[in-house]
Design an enzyme around this catalytic site. Sequence first.
Site, PDB file in Angstrom:
ATOM      1  N   GLY A   8       0.816  -1.209   0.000  1.00 33.81           N
ATOM      2  CA  GLY A   8       0.000   0.000   0.000  1.00 33.81           C
ATOM      3  C   GLY A   8       0.848   1.256   0.000  1.00 33.81           C
ATOM      4  O   GLY A   8       0.467   2.277  -0.593  1.00 33.81           O
ATOM      5  N   HIS A   9       1.999   1.211   0.652  1.00 30.48           N
ATOM      6  CA  HIS A   9       2.920   2.352   0.658  1.00 30.48           C
ATOM      7  C   HIS A   9       3.341   2.690  -0.770  1.00 30.48           C
ATOM      8  O   HIS A   9       3.468   3.867  -1.127  1.00 30.48           O
ATOM      9  CB  HIS A   9       4.129   2.012   1.535  1.00 30.48           C
ATOM     10  CG  HIS A   9       5.085   3.129   1.745  1.00 30.48           C
ATOM     11  ND1 HIS A   9       4.729   4.313   2.349  1.00 30.48           N
ATOM     12  CD2 HIS A   9       6.394   3.245   1.429  1.00 30.48           C
ATOM     13  CE1 HIS A   9       5.783   5.110   2.398  1.00 30.48           C
ATOM     14  NE2 HIS A   9       6.801   4.483   1.842  1.00 30.48           N
ATOM     15  N   GLY A  61       7.515   0.482   3.901  1.00 26.00           N
ATOM     16  CA  GLY A  61       7.294   1.263   5.114  1.00 26.00           C
ATOM     17  C   GLY A  61       8.158   0.865   6.291  1.00 26.00           C
ATOM     18  O   GLY A  61       8.494   1.691   7.128  1.00 26.00           O
ATOM     19  N   HIS A 125      11.175  23.824  12.548  1.00 24.43           N
ATOM     20  CA  HIS A 125      12.519  24.365  12.316  1.00 24.43           C
ATOM     21  C   HIS A 125      13.584  23.635  13.141  1.00 24.43           C
ATOM     22  O   HIS A 125      13.346  23.209  14.271  1.00 24.43           O
ATOM     23  CB  HIS A 125      12.551  25.862  12.668  1.00 24.43           C
ATOM     24  CG  HIS A 125      12.287  26.127  14.126  1.00 24.43           C
ATOM     25  ND1 HIS A 125      13.280  26.133  15.076  1.00 24.43           N
ATOM     26  CD2 HIS A 125      11.132  26.353  14.787  1.00 24.43           C
ATOM     27  CE1 HIS A 125      12.773  26.376  16.258  1.00 24.43           C
ATOM     28  NE2 HIS A 125      11.450  26.506  16.110  1.00 24.43           N
ATOM     29  N   ILE A 155       1.301   7.669  14.489  1.00 19.88           N
ATOM     30  CA  ILE A 155       0.270   8.556  13.969  1.00 19.88           C
ATOM     31  C   ILE A 155      -0.260   9.474  15.089  1.00 19.88           C
ATOM     32  O   ILE A 155      -0.564   9.024  16.188  1.00 19.88           O
ATOM     33  CB  ILE A 155      -0.866   7.735  13.310  1.00 19.88           C
ATOM     34  CG1 ILE A 155      -1.828   8.644  12.561  1.00 19.88           C
ATOM     35  CG2 ILE A 155      -1.577   6.861  14.311  1.00 19.88           C
ATOM     36  CD1 ILE A 155      -2.779   7.875  11.653  1.00 19.88           C
TER      37      ILE A 155
END
Length: 196
Positions: A8-9, A61, A125, A155
Amino acid sequence: MILIGASGHAKVILDILFKNEITVDRILDANPPVTELFGVPVNLDDGAQLSKETKAVIAVGNNLIRKKIAESRLLQYMPAVHPRSTVSPFAKIGTGTVVMANAVINPDALVGKHCIINTGAVIEHDCVLEDYVHISPNAALAGNVTVGECSQIGIGAVVLQGIKIGNNVTVGAGAVIIRDIPDRVTVVGNPGRIIK
């Protein structure tokens, strides 16, 4: 251009390449789950060496497998950056790194080679991501965060400014990291705690 990996990646990376008008000739996979993806043929990857001039993206992944492939095959690895991501011209992105849609990489961030900056992730940053790091969808790293090689930020996780995360660390989904994390541990919760 070829992809190595047909999961799927790979679908997401193909979409990025197509949006950048890059032609993908074929996909190689050690255990092909399909014979084609979006019209691109998927072939058995028998481990044969390819020309060093072959342009490629590793579409895997798993950080450790991606590292193993990159170190075993000397190819011309290319970045894949979604046109709807925001990457500062003052940030640096390593070879083979993939930046998904709506990801943000701000000035003076340094992203190593073969990293994944997934959908909607924020790298603020002066962050430093070492090689083979995966920042999962909607994870956010405040300024001056360091993430060690082969680590994954889950996630929706949040890492506060100035935190140092070691090598081979897994930060669970939704975790809030408020202190430095040593190598080779799994961290979950709010505030983040080591569980193994």
